[in-house]
Scaffold this active site. Structure first.
Site, short mmCIF file in Angstrom:
data_model
loop_
_atom_site.label_atom_id
_atom_site.label_comp_id
_atom_site.label_asym_id
_atom_site.label_seq_id
_atom_site.Cartn_x
_atom_site.Cartn_y
_atom_site.Cartn_z
N ASP A 282 -8.15 -13.85 -18.78
CA ASP A 282 -9.16 -13.50 -17.67
C ASP A 282 -10.61 -12.57 -18.55
O ASP A 282 -11.43 -13.77 -18.36
CB ASP A 282 -8.61 -12.36 -17.36
CG ASP A 282 -8.01 -12.67 -15.78
OD1 ASP A 282 -7.16 -13.74 -16.13
OD2 ASP A 282 -7.69 -11.62 -14.62
N SER B 292 -10.81 -8.17 0.51
CA SER B 292 -10.73 -7.82 -1.28
C SER B 292 -12.19 -7.32 -1.51
O SER B 292 -13.27 -7.24 -0.78
CB SER B 292 -10.43 -9.15 -1.96
OG SER B 292 -11.23 -9.03 -2.87
N SER B 293 -11.77 -5.89 -2.67
CA SER B 293 -12.86 -5.11 -2.74
C SER B 293 -13.50 -5.94 -3.19
O SER B 293 -15.40 -5.58 -4.14
CB SER B 293 -12.64 -3.49 -2.87
OG SER B 293 -11.85 -4.03 -4.34
N LYS C 293 -3.13 -11.87 -3.35
CA LYS C 293 -3.47 -11.50 -4.94
C LYS C 293 -3.60 -13.32 -6.08
O LYS C 293 -3.19 -14.36 -5.44
CB LYS C 293 -2.88 -11.03 -5.68
CG LYS C 293 -3.53 -9.30 -5.29
CD LYS C 293 -4.70 -8.60 -5.16
CE LYS C 293 -5.37 -7.94 -4.90
NZ LYS C 293 -6.18 -7.07 -5.69
N SER D 270 -10.50 -5.11 -15.36
CA SER D 270 -11.65 -4.98 -14.08
C SER D 270 -13.29 -4.03 -14.77
O SER D 270 -14.39 -4.40 -14.31
CB SER D 270 -11.36 -3.37 -13.31
OG SER D 270 -10.44 -3.28 -12.28
N LYS E 297 -2.59 -13.02 -19.36
CA LYS E 297 -3.29 -12.31 -18.11
C LYS E 297 -3.97 -10.90 -18.24
O LYS E 297 -5.25 -11.22 -18.32
CB LYS E 297 -4.03 -12.83 -16.96
CG LYS E 297 -4.46 -12.84 -15.66
CD LYS E 297 -3.46 -13.08 -14.32
CE LYS E 297 -5.43 -12.26 -13.36
NZ LYS E 297 -6.19 -13.12 -12.93
N HIS F 71 1.06 -11.87 -13.79
CA HIS F 71 1.09 -11.07 -14.51
C HIS F 71 2.08 -9.36 -14.17
O HIS F 71 2.75 -9.09 -15.10
CB HIS F 71 0.12 -10.78 -15.27
CG HIS F 71 -0.83 -9.40 -14.28
ND1 HIS F 71 -1.59 -9.05 -14.84
CD2 HIS F 71 -1.44 -10.33 -13.34
CE1 HIS F 71 -2.40 -8.93 -14.08
NE2 HIS F 71 -2.81 -10.16 -12.68
N ARG F 72 1.71 -9.29 -12.76
CA ARG F 72 2.32 -8.13 -12.64
C ARG F 72 3.45 -7.58 -12.41
O ARG F 72 4.37 -6.74 -12.41
CB ARG F 72 1.88 -7.08 -11.69
CG ARG F 72 -0.14 -6.52 -11.98
CD ARG F 72 -0.87 -6.05 -11.53
NE ARG F 72 -2.12 -5.93 -11.38
CZ ARG F 72 -2.32 -5.19 -13.18
NH1 ARG F 72 -1.87 -5.27 -13.71
NH2 ARG F 72 -4.43 -5.16 -13.22
N SER G 131 -9.08 -0.35 -0.97
CA SER G 131 -9.06 -0.27 -3.03
C SER G 131 -10.59 0.12 -3.59
O SER G 131 -11.63 -0.01 -4.01
CB SER G 131 -9.37 -2.22 -3.88
OG SER G 131 -8.26 -2.55 -3.27
N ARG H 106 2.57 -11.04 -3.49
CA ARG H 106 3.19 -9.73 -4.42
C ARG H 106 4.53 -9.24 -3.03
O ARG H 106 5.05 -8.64 -3.49
CB ARG H 106 2.31 -9.40 -4.76
CG ARG H 106 1.23 -9.25 -6.01
CD ARG H 106 0.41 -9.14 -6.49
NE ARG H 106 -0.29 -9.51 -8.06
CZ ARG H 106 -1.33 -8.70 -8.35
NH1 ARG H 106 -1.91 -7.49 -7.87
NH2 ARG H 106 -1.18 -9.51 -9.29
#
Length: 434
Positions: A52, A173-174, A346, A26, A420, A394-395, A201, A350
């Site tokens: 990314d 989404s923020s 996302k 981020s 990522k 990835h998470r 978020s 998720r």
């Protein structure tokens, strides 16, 4: 399945050790864009090296920004352009990098050029209409090349004028608000951005405001409803360091709470500007013992044999909350994670993906539009040898690796998806597994 397409994690007794975190995704992509738009040269230290950030770096080079990497280090020299991008026609491929796609959409829409922005198939399923609507209010000319409200996009030179105040929905989404805030100084006039509905978020918006301040633009925030961006230009701070990634810290902190281990992450701590450091507070509520330093966090399981289930509003830690979903397997009772509607848009859906894979391990899972409730199997006996699908997310891969630390062997499909944000994850994980 080809062996390179999965990784088998053997049963382990827990985790112990210290991990130096890679840079925050981020922060990295925000800093790269700000460094590019600013006047002057910026030395960026400890930038994340991942898929990314490479997407963002490649895009900036195509847009006329000169940058170089210092040999053998994750430090970069970025020559700012002092305004809008000099290259006025380009087609950019941005993969599935949401931080790059949303912020570049906003900046390019106000850069007086002709641009096409594309991504992978999943990116073309991730909504962007609320951001485009707000940009159109500022005079932007944006066309959809596929489904209305979704990438790919064709951006044309903006029209003269435009409103002094625009609104954007806050509940999807923020990154939409972040994109607008980052791009607004390119207009050369004061702009007010109003948020419709609840802003999710919020800590990620705080990161944006903090970094804009470092580059000389002070946004006036009126609660979480109005943001006033002054008529100001970005200026390089000269040198800026990237914190370790607090979302990535969650996996290693969680590891310390499994199997009575003790783990420490370095690169993020009490002084972090990232909201995901509050994951440690959630761990403490589950029964872990947490210690903080200015640039480190340490975790170990407390006196109890198992963690406690929690009921938590996860608006402040949407990414790290995924780690809590897996930790729920090792807790007494049912854990409920709420206010996670952003999971649906996302890298994959998720909520659906997490529910599917947790059930494979024997958990009972209830999912809703914006929540998930996980009850571990009776006696905490997880199904061994499960093959976890990761959905190119990835998470998902990193979260489910934790299962092996409780003495349950697990197979992780498509382990390379961690590139990522954390290309060295598997090496770091093996180093702490006992």
């Amino acid at each position: 399945m080809n062996p390179t397409e999965f990784i088998d994690l053997p049963a382990a007794k827990g985790a112990r050790g210290s991990v130096r975190l890679p840079g925050s995704k981020s922060i990295s992509n925000r800093v790269l864009l700000l460094s590019a738009l600013a006047e002057g040269v910026t030395e960026v230290e400890a930038l994340l090296d991942s898929d990314d950030t490479r997407v963002m770096l490649d895009a900036l080079r195509q847009l006329g920004v000169n940058w170089s990497r210092h040999a053998g280090r994750d430090d970069y020299r970025v020559e700012g352009i002092g305004g809008v991008f000099p290259v006025k026609q380009a087609e950019l491929f941005l993969g599935n990098a949401g931080t790059a796609f949303r912020s570049l959409t906003a900046a390019l829409a106000l850069s007086a050029g002709d641009y096409v922005l594309k991504g992978v198939a999943r990116m073309h399923e991730r909504p962007i209409g609320d951001l485009v609507d707000a940009l159109r209010g500022l005079g932007a000319q944006v066309d959809y090349l596929g489904n209305v409200g979704f990438p790919p996009l064709h951006i044309h030179p903006a029209a003269a004028g435009g409103a002094g105040e625009v609104s954007v929905k806050g509940n999807v989404s923020s990154q939409f608000l972040t994109g607008l805030l980052l791009a607004a100084p390119l207009l050369g006039r004061e702009v007010t951005v109003r948020v419709d509905g609840e802003l999710i978020s919020k800590p990620y918006v705080e990161i944006t405001l903090n970094l804009m301040r470092r580059f000389g633009v002070e946004v006036r925030r009126e609660g979480w409803e109005r943001f006033v961006v002054p008529a100001a230009r970005y200026g390089s701070p000269g040198r800026i360091g990237v914190e370790g990634d607090a979302s990535s810290a969650s996996y290693f902190l969680a590891a310390g709470a499994i199997g009575h281990g003790q783990t420490r992450v370095e690169g993020v701590g009490r002084n972090s500007i990232q909201g995901d450091v509050r994951f440690a507070e959630a761990l403490a509520r589950m029964g872990a013992e947490i210690d903080f330093g200015p640039n480190w966090i340490q975790c170990r399981l407390g006196c109890a044999d198992r963690l406690h289930a929690i009921d938590l509003d996860c608006n402040h830690i949407p990414d790290a909350a995924m780690t809590l979903a897996v930790l729920a397997l090792f807790a007494e009772g049912a854990t409920t994670l709420k206010n996670i509607a952003s999971w649906r848009v996302k890298e994959t859906d998720r909520i659906a993906a997490m529910a599917t894979e947790l059930r494979k391990l024997g958990a009972t899972v209830e999912e809703g539009a914006d929540y998930i409730r996980i009850t571990p199997p009776e006696g905490g006996r997880l199904t061994p040898g499960v093959a976890v699908d990761t959905y190119d997310d990835h998470r998902m891969a990193m979260c489910f690796s934790l299962v092996s630390l409780a003495g349950v062997p697990v197979r992780i499909n498509d382990p390379a998806c961690v590139n990522k944000t954390f290309p060295g994850y598997w090496e770091a994980f093996r180093a702490i597994a006992q």
